[in-house]
Design a protein around this motif. Structure first.
Motif: not given
Ligand SMILES: *Cc1c(COP(=O)(O)O)cnc(C)c1O
Length: 349
Positions: A205, A141, A174, A89, A176-177, A63-65
């Motif tokens: 995502k 982020e 971070d 996040h 994620a995106r 996971t991203g977390t």
């Molecule tokens: C979704 C998200 C995460 C975490 O991802 P998960 O897979 O849901 O744990 C971390 N940072 C940002 C900015 C996100 O949008």
């Protein structure tokens, strides 16, 4: 692939479901035990991602977390602090994991759209002495989720890199995106790769993989990252099944993020025209649209309910804010339908 039930789901870009070709890639994946380092598809994914960012190593995690928490633990020893924005996040949605899992103190700065101001960061960095809690990392982020998909301007990131480097402080992203930031700005992924000590990225995502994130770092941190992943419960076995989806996503779903950005822009323009002040299309830089419902005179819960009855799902974020996110499973027809339903729900004139 549009959702089969005809629902337009704008709650999040995590709701996508793998299409037939991605499922075929999953079915065909060669696998092995990744705890032994023997899953060839996981290795291929890790090498591919490291390579795209021009870096030595990347670690595949669930996971991203978990990616964020490993990245933070790599850059911040226990009893030190990370400086980040108050809407990150990392401090909003991760169950206080930095404190609980790693004994890291988070110190936050409030900034418009979640984008850190380098001058404020510089003023807040604490020296590394016994007397105060040392700032060991700064985390940004990009794009910023609660900031409405805001993209960091490159000069801001460069300033943050310079001032952290000058103080021996790590810089984490971070990401994620980060794929959305890359497509929105044209900044090469390698340029992002050069800027940060550690980057966490998500495949689940906008890229539309069912599961998976990576921690991108130097080779000498890779083993340590594996140890933290193990301790956090993320040492997995034949994860190549999932890595295959990630490889497919990297091949086919990065450039198309531009379509998601176009559709977000279309949504923003149409809704701003219907109800002036509900959003500012100029602030919609990627695939997220935040609606300020006050000019419309409806609450988030009301809008959620009215739209849901018409087959459009949106995410309430507090009383006056709703989030719309475009993604792989929202096509032009879905976007048009969402505009129709949301306009009717918002425009009470
Ligand atoms: C979704 C998200 C995460 C975490 O991802 P998960 O897979 O849901 O744990 C971390 N940072 C940002 C900015 C996100 O949008």
């Amino acid at each position: 692939m549009p959702t089969t039930d005809g629902v337009v789901d704008l709650r999040s870009d995590t709701v996508t479901r793998p299409g037939p070709d991605m499922r075929a890639a999953i079915a065909a994946a060669e696998v092995g035990d990744d705890v032994y380092g023997e899953d060839p598809t996981v290795r291929a994914l890790e090498e591919t991602v490291a390579d795209r960012f021009g870096r030595q190593a990347a670690l595949f995690v669930p996971t991203g977390t978990m990616a964020n928490q490993i990245a933070l633990r790599l850059t911040c020893p226990p009893a030190s602090e990370v400086l980040l924005d108050a809407d990150a996040h990392l401090v909003t949605y991760e169950g206080a994991a930095a404190a609980l899992l790693s004994g890291i103190q988070t110190r936050t700065i409030v900034n418009p759209r979640g984008l850190l101001d380098p001058d404020q960061v510089e003023a807040q960095l604490r020296p590394i002495t016994w007397h105060v809690v040392a700032t060991r990392a700064v985390s940004v982020e990009n794009t910023h989720n609660r900031g409405g998909g805001a993209v960091y301007p490159m000069p801001t990131l460069q300033r943050l890199r310079e001032l952290t480097a000058a103080r021996g402080v790590a810089l984490h992203c971070d990401g994620a995106r980060i794929w959305n930031a890359h497509v929105a700005t044209g900044v090469p992924l390698q340029t992002y790769g050069e800027l940060f000590d550690v980057i966490s990225v998500c495949l689940s995502k906008g890229l539309g993989a069912p599961v998976g994130s990576l921690v991108i770092c130097d080779a000498d941190r890779y083993q340590e990252a594996r140890e933290f992943r193990h301790r956090f419960g993320g040492a997995w076995r034949q994860a190549g099944i999932l890595a295959a989806a990630g490889l497919y996503a990297l091949r086919h779903h990065v450039d198309r993020l531009a379509d998601d950005h176009d559709r977000a822009q279309r949504l923003a323009r149409a809704l701003a025209e219907a109800v002036p002040g509900v959003c500012d299309p100029a602030e919609v830089e990627s695939n997220i649209v935040l609606l300020d419902l006050r000019p419309a005179g409806v609450t988030g819960a009301e809008l959620e309910e009215t739209a849901r009855a018409e087959g459009v799902l949106v995410a309430g974020m507090g009383d006056d804010t709703v989030r719309l996110v475009t993604h792989l499973d929202v096509d032009d027809a879905g976007c048009a339908r969402a505009i129709e339903v949301l306009t009717a729900a918002l425009d009470k004139r």
